[in-house]
Scaffold this active site. Structure first.
Site, PDB file in Angstrom:
ATOM      1  N   HIS A  19      95.487 -49.001 -33.540  1.00  0.00           N
ATOM      2  CA  HIS A  19      96.074 -49.781 -34.638  1.00  0.00           C
ATOM      3  C   HIS A  19      94.943 -50.566 -35.299  1.00  0.00           C
ATOM      4  CE1 HIS A  19      98.931 -52.176 -36.940  1.00  0.00           C
ATOM      5  NE2 HIS A  19      98.239 -53.245 -36.580  1.00  0.00           N
ATOM      6  N   ASP A  27      66.048 -43.055 -23.756  1.00  0.00           N
ATOM      7  CA  ASP A  27      65.446 -43.401 -25.040  1.00  0.00           C
ATOM      8  C   ASP A  27      66.427 -43.228 -26.187  1.00  0.00           C
ATOM      9  OD1 ASP A  27      62.219 -43.744 -24.859  1.00  0.00           O
ATOM     10  OD2 ASP A  27      62.999 -42.509 -23.232  1.00  0.00           O
ATOM     11  N   ASN A  51      65.418 -38.633 -22.654  1.00  0.00           N
ATOM     12  CA  ASN A  51      64.615 -39.499 -21.783  1.00  0.00           C
ATOM     13  C   ASN A  51      63.294 -38.788 -21.491  1.00  0.00           C
ATOM     14  OD1 ASN A  51      64.455 -42.007 -20.291  1.00  0.00           O
ATOM     15  ND2 ASN A  51      64.554 -40.787 -18.425  1.00  0.00           N
ATOM     16  N   ARG A  80      55.216 -49.263 -24.216  1.00  0.00           N
ATOM     17  CA  ARG A  80      56.083 -48.089 -24.117  1.00  0.00           C
ATOM     18  C   ARG A  80      57.403 -48.517 -23.479  1.00  0.00           C
ATOM     19  NH1 ARG A  80      56.709 -48.133 -19.410  1.00  0.00           N
ATOM     20  NH2 ARG A  80      58.354 -46.567 -19.579  1.00  0.00           N
TER      21      ARG A  80
END
EC number: 5.3.1.23
Length: 552
Positions: free
Chosen positions: A427, A236, A246, A49
């Protein structure tokens, strides 16, 4: 116990080796994953995880899928791509998983070894990226809170278990601890799966950082009673405007921090930023099984059949976030990013579109009577906040004591600043606008093209939302001569729109801030693409005569 600098993900003899995070802190069970399905299951069940970690694991899953679909040296590319789609969808909220899978997709046809090489590069990068982001975050926290030992609250787990090495928010805590700047870390337990209690406390103990554990619902009271100087969390997914997805509970922490005037700092790699997601409403928030809420440690805590609302994540709005910090420094947040950080972030976006290839193009922001501009000779896709030069607007000369040098095109920026009230200039070399300018321009005179009746004209900042007189300047080899032409025309035409083209060269746009200047560049490129795609040809006249070009 393993040293904290070890990677939490390794490749060994055709398998992804990691620790089963479900067993921590009591048991560090090794996992040896030999198939894509095993990795997908590990991701879905939270054995692996953390957004960066599941991204890298997903890339290793593509390696294994490529091996599985290779016969006699020939890769079944279609089958592997289908597997890659399935891998990327294993957890929908964290953008890193899809990002990592997409990064290795182009290597599939080359075979499993090529996919593995790309994945190992990604793994090696992760530690460097995390350390850089953590250092930037620690610098910011000390700037905001002062040079003293700090009391920091954190939520969920953001260390090497959630990444592959060092960590993001925990990485920042490690940097602060190395500086003697941590008094205590207050760790939210992070219901319902207790990533804070099980994993963050384990990593902090491993690192020797003082900490206490608290229930999630006590975080606001800790802030109210003066126990917290700063909040550090991971992410996340970060949207284009800076909203932060999150672990569930993060939003509540951010609200409390905002109420009590406490900095709320997000630490994440650039791969967690998702410019394609405009706002939190576009994020798919994963919902997990009711049993995670209705039971604890295998025992039911609610009557059988009780329904549950169990989102795995929430989204914190950008206006509650003090700063989002990546390996490139501050990229979002209510704390004003330094001009260099904002310029570098925008340059990377425009590089990704192909508008600033290689070292081409430059961006700047006005700072009083000086301007901060991208330095010469640097790849625009790799700029950091320090790859800038501060120049005098009056004469384009760099201020003393700087290692970087400005490009000749800096004179175009300063010409615009002297002639207008612009606060930022872009630019770039966007292809359709450059192509149209090449077709319409002349070698020795300014030409003007009137474009009419395209909806996007209103985004160019002119006085007429239905038409624009687009000035196209000759591309002199002597760039200061181009700048002189631009400054002269802007002085003679004070109502001129804040966009222009240079034949065979590119476009320049400006605005009240860098975002507006960039937006005008986007609109100009889109309008020029529309003009070219209509397929109509015109003779173009010098600036004293204007021809019209609009939809038929």
């Amino acid at each position: 116990m393993r040293p904290i600098d070890d990677s939490s993900l390794t490749w060994d003899d055709g398998a992804l080796v990691t620790v089963d995070q479900r067993g921590l802190p009591h048991e560090a069970r090794p996992l040896r994953l030999r198939t894509a399905d095993q990795i997908i299951d590990a991701i879905k069940t939270l054995a692996i995880r953390g957004a960066p970690a599941i991204g890298i694991a997903g890339a290793f899953a593509v390696v294994l899928a490529t091996r599985a679909h290779t016969r006699d040296g020939i890769v079944d590319v279609a089958a592997v791509r289908a597997e890659a789609d399935r891998i990327a969808a294993a957890r929908p909220t964290a953008v890193n998983l899809a990002w990592a899978v997409d990064r290795v997709r182009p290597r599939i046809a080359e075979g499993a070894d090529a996919v593995l090489a790309e994945t190992l590069d990604m793994l090696a990068e992760d530690g460097r990226v995390n350390r850089a982001a953590a250092t930037h975050a620690a610098d910011l926290v000390q700037r905001l809170c002062g040079p003293r030992p700090l009391r920091v609250l954190t939520h969920c787990n953001t260390g090497r278990l959630a990444t592959s090495a060092f960590g993001t928010a925990i990485g920042a805590l490690r940097v602060l601890a190395e500086r003697g700047a941590v008094e205590e870390v207050l760790v939210d337990e992070t219901r319902p799966l207790l990533q804070g209690a099980r994993l963050t406390t384990w990593e902090l103990a491993e690192a020797g950082i003082p900490h206490r554990l608290t229930i999630d619902s006590a975080a606001a009271w800790a802030m109210a009673t003066g126990l917290v100087d700063c909040v550090l969390v991971g992410a996340d997914r970060v949207t284009a405007r800076g909203d932060v997805a999150n672990k569930i509970g993060t939003y509540a922490v951010a609200l409390a921090a905002h109420r009590h005037g406490i900095p709320f700092v997000v630490v994440a790699p650039e791969s967690t930023r998702d410019p394609a997601t405009a706002s939190w409403r576009d994020i798919v928030v994963e919902e997990r099984a009711a049993e995670e809420v209705t039971a604890f440690a295998g025992s039911a805590t609610a009557p059988v059949g009780t329904a549950a609302f169990n989102p795995a994540f929430d989204v914190t709005p950008a206006d509650l976030v003090t700063a989002v910090v990546t390996e490139h420094g501050v990229v979002h947040g209510t704390v004003a990013a330094e001009p260099g950080a904002r310029i570098a972030a925008t340059a990377r976006e425009l590089y990704a579109r192909g508008w600033m290839p290689g070292t081409a193009g430059n961006l700047s922001v006005r700072t009083g009577d000086t301007a901060v501009v991208t330095a010469s000779g640097l790849a625009k896709g790799e700029l950091s906040a320090t790859d800038m030069v501060r120049v005098a607007i009056a004469d384009s000369t760099p201020l003393p004591g700087q290692d970087r040098r400005p490009s000749a095109e800096t004179t175009i920026h300063t010409a615009v600043y002297r002639a207008t009230g612009a606060a930022a200039v872009v630019h770039v070399h966007s292809p359709f606008a450059t192509a149209l300018a090449t077709r319409a321009g002349a070698a020795d005179e300014v030409r003007v093209l009137r474009i009419t009746d395209y909806e996007l004209i209103k985004g160019l900042g002119g006085s007429d939302p239905t038409a624009i007189d687009l000035a196209i300047f000759p591309n002199w080899r002597d760039v200061p001569r181009i700048a002189a032409d631009i400054e002269r025309r802007l002085a003679e035409h004070p109502g001129a729109p804040p966009v222009l083209c240079i034949a065979g060269h590119g476009i320049t746009t400006w605005g009240e801030n860098l975002t507006q200047a960039r937006d005008r560049a986007e609109c100009l490129e889109a309008v020029c693409e529309l003009v070219l795609r209509t397929g109509r040809e015109h003779a173009f006249a010098p600036q004293t005569h204007v021809l019209e070009m609009g939809p038929t």
